[in-house]
Design a protein around this motif. Sequence first.
Motif, short mmCIF file in Angstrom:
data_model
loop_
_atom_site.label_atom_id
_atom_site.label_comp_id
_atom_site.label_asym_id
_atom_site.label_seq_id
_atom_site.Cartn_x
_atom_site.Cartn_y
_atom_site.Cartn_z
N ALA A 152 -25.92 25.23 27.48
CA ALA A 152 -27.10 24.80 28.23
C ALA A 152 -28.20 25.85 28.17
CB ALA A 152 -26.72 24.51 29.68
N LYS A 153 -27.81 27.13 28.30
CA LYS A 153 -28.80 28.21 28.20
C LYS A 153 -29.40 28.26 26.81
CE LYS A 153 -30.96 31.93 29.70
NZ LYS A 153 -31.72 32.31 28.48
N ARG A 154 -28.60 28.07 25.79
CA ARG A 154 -29.13 28.05 24.42
C ARG A 154 -30.02 26.84 24.20
NH1 ARG A 154 -23.83 28.68 20.87
NH2 ARG A 154 -25.28 27.96 19.23
N SER A 155 -29.66 25.70 24.80
CA SER A 155 -30.50 24.50 24.71
C SER A 155 -31.85 24.76 25.38
CB SER A 155 -29.81 23.31 25.38
OG SER A 155 -28.62 22.96 24.73
N ARG A 156 -31.83 25.39 26.54
CA ARG A 156 -33.06 25.73 27.25
C ARG A 156 -33.94 26.66 26.41
NH1 ARG A 156 -35.92 23.93 31.56
NH2 ARG A 156 -37.42 23.91 29.90
N ASP A 157 -33.32 27.68 25.82
CA ASP A 157 -34.09 28.63 25.01
C ASP A 157 -34.72 27.94 23.81
OD1 ASP A 157 -33.41 30.64 26.76
OD2 ASP A 157 -31.81 31.46 25.50
N GLU A 158 -33.95 27.07 23.15
CA GLU A 158 -34.48 26.37 21.98
C GLU A 158 -35.59 25.41 22.40
OE1 GLU A 158 -35.06 25.21 18.06
OE2 GLU A 158 -33.92 26.91 18.87
N PHE A 159 -35.41 24.72 23.51
CA PHE A 159 -36.43 23.80 24.01
C PHE A 159 -37.71 24.56 24.31
CE2 PHE A 159 -38.61 21.51 27.40
CZ PHE A 159 -38.56 20.18 26.97
N ASP A 160 -37.57 25.75 24.90
CA ASP A 160 -38.74 26.52 25.32
C ASP A 160 -39.49 27.15 24.15
OD1 ASP A 160 -38.28 25.86 27.93
OD2 ASP A 160 -37.29 27.74 28.45
N ARG A 161 -38.90 27.12 22.97
CA ARG A 161 -39.62 27.63 21.79
C ARG A 161 -40.73 26.69 21.38
NH1 ARG A 161 -34.18 29.07 20.21
NH2 ARG A 161 -33.93 31.33 20.38
N GLY A 162 -40.72 25.51 21.95
CA GLY A 162 -41.80 24.56 21.68
C GLY A 162 -41.53 23.75 20.45
N GLY A 163 -42.60 23.28 19.84
CA GLY A 163 -42.47 22.40 18.68
C GLY A 163 -43.13 21.07 18.96
N GLU A 164 -42.87 20.13 18.08
CA GLU A 164 -43.50 18.82 18.20
C GLU A 164 -43.11 18.14 19.50
OE1 GLU A 164 -44.36 15.00 15.25
OE2 GLU A 164 -42.86 16.51 14.74
#
Length: 375
Positions: free
Chosen positions: A169-181
Motif C-alpha cells: 500500500a505504501k509503495r502504491s501510494r508512492d507510485e500514485f504520488d509520482r503523478g502521470g496521466e
Amino acid sequence: MSRFSFQISATDGAARTGTIAMQRGEIRTPAFMPVGTAATVKAMRPQEVRASGADIILGNTYHLMLRPGAERVARLGGLHRFMGWERPILTDSGGYQVMSLSELTKVSEEGVSFASHLDGTRHMLSPERSIEVQRLLGSDIVMAFDQLVPASATREEAAAAMERSVRWAKRSRDEFDRGGEHAESAALFGIQQGGLDEQLRKSSADALIDVGFDGYAVGGLAVGEGHEAMCACLDYAPGQLPADKPHYLMGVGKPDDIVEAVRRGIDMFDCVLPTRSGRTGQAFTADGPLNIRNAKFGEDQDPLEPGCPCPTCTKFERAYVHHLVRSGEILGAMLMTEHNLWFYQRLMQGLRDAIAETRLSAFAAEFLKRYRVAR
C-alpha cells in the motif's frame, strides 16, 4: 470541482448516505458499481447501464492489462473513451484475479509473478505496475495493490499477507504520488486486510491510515467465509476505518449481503452477480431470485417482477423471456441483465432513501423477510 470529496448527508445508526464528487460526476452512496471486467458491462450498452441508475462502474486491471493491453487503451484515448462511458470508473488492482485465475503464481516482496490464463505468457504485477496500468487506463478511483488470502488461510498466513499488503500500500501510494496521466483527477483507495481476525484488521487499518488514502476498502471477504462470518467481520471492520472517508466492500454481492453491509457502515459495492445471473437465467426480485428457465414460466404473462419500472418488465412477459433464455437467444441475456441492474440500483435508492428518513431498520427488516422467502 475538487479532485475528490465525500460528503455524508445523513446517518441512521452505522449507515450513511451521501455523495462522492469527482470531475467526471457525482456518485450517490451507498452505491453499487456494475462490473465491466473487459471494458464492457456484459450484454449492456453504456447508456443502458446509466439508465439503470449506475453512477460508476468497475474495470479490471488484470484483464485489461492482458487484453487489449493498458498501453493500447491509453493510445486510444483511455478507458472512458474506449468503452463509451463518460462517468467515473473504479479499477481494481488486479490482485484478486492474479490469485484466482492465474497458474504458476509466485508471490514475492516485489510483487506477483504469474502465467496469463489466456496464453500462458509470464507477467509481473507489482504495486508500481498495478498503479501504472490503472493510470494508463485513466481510472478515476485507483486501488492499491494488495495480497489476498482465502478464507481457509491460517492466522499466520493472514497476518503475513496483511503485513505485505501494508508495505505494498505504501509503495502504491508512492507510485500514485509520482503523478502521470490523469493524476490531477484520480483518487487512491487503500485496502484493509486481515481475514476474519479483528486485531489483524485493526492493525491493517491503523497502518493504512498512517499512509493516508482518499477512501478505504474492506478486502478479503466474499472469498468463501459465508454470510454469517462476513457480517461478523463487518460488525467491527468499517468502524476501524476513518468515518469521513468512503468504505468500499469489494466483491459483494448478493442483495441481502448488501443490505446487511449498509447497516454496518459500507458505502460502495461491486459484484458480477447481477450480470452473470442475467446471462444464466436468474432474475432478482423483491421476492427472491427467479429462475426464468423453469417450465412453469412458459405461458406466464406477468413481467419478470410485477411493478418493476425497468424496460424489460414494462415491455415483455415472462413467457417471452423464458423462450429467449431457453433458446439461447442473445436478447434473453440482455433483457435479464437489464432487469437485474435495475433491481440492484432500485435497491440502492431504497437504502439511500431509508437512511435519509431514518427508517433503515424497518426497510431492512421488510426487505430481508420478503427476499429470503423461498420461491
